[in-house]
Design an enzyme around this catalytic site. Structure first.
Site, PDB file in Angstrom:
ATOM      1  N   ASP A 272       0.839  -1.200   0.000  1.00 18.20           N
ATOM      2  CA  ASP A 272       0.000   0.000   0.000  1.00 18.20           C
ATOM      3  C   ASP A 272       0.872   1.247   0.000  1.00 18.20           C
ATOM      4  OD1 ASP A 272      -1.897   1.964   0.322  1.00 18.20           O
ATOM      5  OD2 ASP A 272      -3.022   0.906   1.856  1.00 18.20           O
TER       6      ASP A 272
ATOM      7  N   ASP B   9      -1.791   5.808  -6.674  1.00 18.42           N
ATOM      8  CA  ASP B   9      -2.147   4.930  -5.563  1.00 18.42           C
ATOM      9  C   ASP B   9      -2.166   3.479  -6.027  1.00 18.42           C
ATOM     10  OD1 ASP B   9      -3.109   4.251  -2.928  1.00 18.42           O
ATOM     11  OD2 ASP B   9      -5.095   4.005  -3.811  1.00 18.42           O
TER      12      ASP B   9
END
Length: 439
Positions: A114, A312
């Site tokens: 992440d 992202d």
């Protein structure tokens, strides 16, 4: 419109393959490069036990994306500056996982990757509510809990010192997590990192927590980048495999060695409202040969409001604020109509969940170019479209950001990043993108 139950459409492989049945799954990581797997990969124990229909899989990923975008919206709307250690609240289980060995002797865990979260955390012995394998702290001779006097305790969200350990609570999507701050050796590929600080989960509620934990690749002091700065110089890149890839493994390359020599860069920007996120300057979007007429404010970077564009790894489908998305979508539809020579009355545009530009007939799609400061990224149809297995439904794999007053973020998501090498060069404040077959 009836949608047939297909096998998982965007994953054109058999989910019935087991970890021990595929020799590629047993290949060892090497050097400072880790293999990256999708959670639905044949090499992932977290793939669905029963194949999902195409409609179910798309709707499920859309729902997770929506939660992630709503979180970003709430975050940037805060009046106060968010501290650097901003991994205190993250959202939904990211899509890609890597293998890490933790402890002495090493225990192997598959951690979610992440780029929008700082802290790493894993489920530990005695964890209540954890749904997968846990790290057995009693079997590691190098495991050490951190007390409240440790400087790292000041960097975690809401620390409490009721016992000997520094404890903290955080939320993750619909889940809450209670963890103790701890240290142990983590080995990434062949690189041991002694004294790595992470959260040792003691209790988890809800179903949003990645089963074997999370590896934070953002920019805060508890992130992997900060803790391995001496080893990797705050530099890494990844190449995410296509949903259609049979072997379905990409790579996470840590450190400056082995990074591509020929690559285009755009500056990384810092936003005090979310200092860990990787902001870039998106200046325009081109559909085919036409630069779409987007209101400048829809793309502008604004540190006062948190507005701008981020890269992202955990969001699946690119989201654009409403004015930008509407302009891009309408030009895409026009190009489809013209390219396919279909009369308007016959060019029925349908929807599927959050996707509002779907077609029930074969289409010829234009390319789409995201024009960042200093570089252009042109996406072929494989990065723009999702298809049902039977090929009867095709959708533009983008959507508008959540419809609320705080929706100021554009997110360049992982489907659009697939089969590209994305290089994060934090010391030089730049992000690079180069085409690369990731499998």
């Amino acid at each position: 419109m009836k949608i047939h139950l297909f096998t998982l459409a965007i994953l054109c492989f058999s989910l019935s393959q087991g970890l021990n049945q595929n020799p590629k799954c047993e290949t060892q990581d090497h050097g400072s490069t880790l293999r990256v797997f999708h959670i639905y990969s044949p090499c992932s124990p977290f793939r669905p036990s029963k194949p999902l229909s195409w409609e179910e899989s798309v709707l499920q990923m859309q729902a997770k994306d929506q939660a992630r975008l709503l979180y970003f919206s709430n975050l940037v709307a805060k009046n106060s500056v968010v501290p650097i250690a901003s991994g205190r609240q993250t959202i939904q289980s990211p899509t890609y996982i890597v293998k890490a060995n933790i402890g002495t002797p090493p225990q192997t865990l598959l951690m979610a990757m992440d780029t929008s979260n700082d802290a790493s955390w894993i489920p530990c012995t005695g964890c209540l509510g954890c749904s997968s394998s846990v790290f057995n702290t009693n079997k590691s001779t190098t495991f050490k809990p951190l007390g409240c006097q440790a400087p790292q305790c000041k960097l975690v969200p809401n620390p409490t010192c009721g016992g000997a350990s520094c404890s903290f609570n955080m939320t993750y999507g619909g889940s809450t997590i209670a963890a103790n701050l701890s240290q142990d050796t983590i080995t990434l590929a062949t690189d041991p990192v002694p004294g790595y600080t992470f959260g040792c989960i003691q209790k988890a509620t809800g179903s949003s927590v990645p089963p074997q934990g999370l590896m934070g690749l953002a920019r805060g002091p508890l992130s992997l980048l900060s803790q391995t700065q001496h080893l990797y110089q705050s530099t890494f890149s990844y190449c995410l495999p296509s949903f259609r890839s049979l072997s379905f493994s990409g790579s996470l390359r840590l450190g400056p060695i082995g990074q591509p020599k020929t690559i285009k860069f755009t500056p990384l920007l810092k936003n005090p409202r979310r200092s860990s996120l990787y902001y870039v300057n998106l200046v325009a979007i081109r559909v085919g040969r036409k630069i779409v007429d987007i209101p400048p404010a829809a793309l502008a970077f604004n540190p006062n409001t948190g507005a701008g564009t981020i890269i992202d790894s955990g969001t699946v489908f690119t989201r654009l604020v409403a004015p930008a998305y509407t302009a891009v979508r309408d030009e895409f539809r026009r190009r489809i109509r013209d390219a396919n020579r279909i009369r308007i009355r016959n060019a029925n545009v349908t929807s599927l969940g959050g996707f509002d530009t779907c077609y029930s007939f074969p289409i010829v799609a234009p390319t789409m170019t995201f024009m960042f400061a200093g570089m252009n990224v042109t996406l072929p149809p494989d990065n723009l479209l999702i298809h049902s297995t039977a090929g009867s439904i095709t959708c533009l794999a983008m959507a508008a950001a959540p419809d609320n007053v705080n929706s100021v973020l554009n997110v360049f998501a992982n489907m659009q990043q697939q089969n590209h090498r994305i290089l994060f060069d934090v010391p030089n404040s730049r992000l690079g993108v180069a085409r690369e077959l990731c499998t």
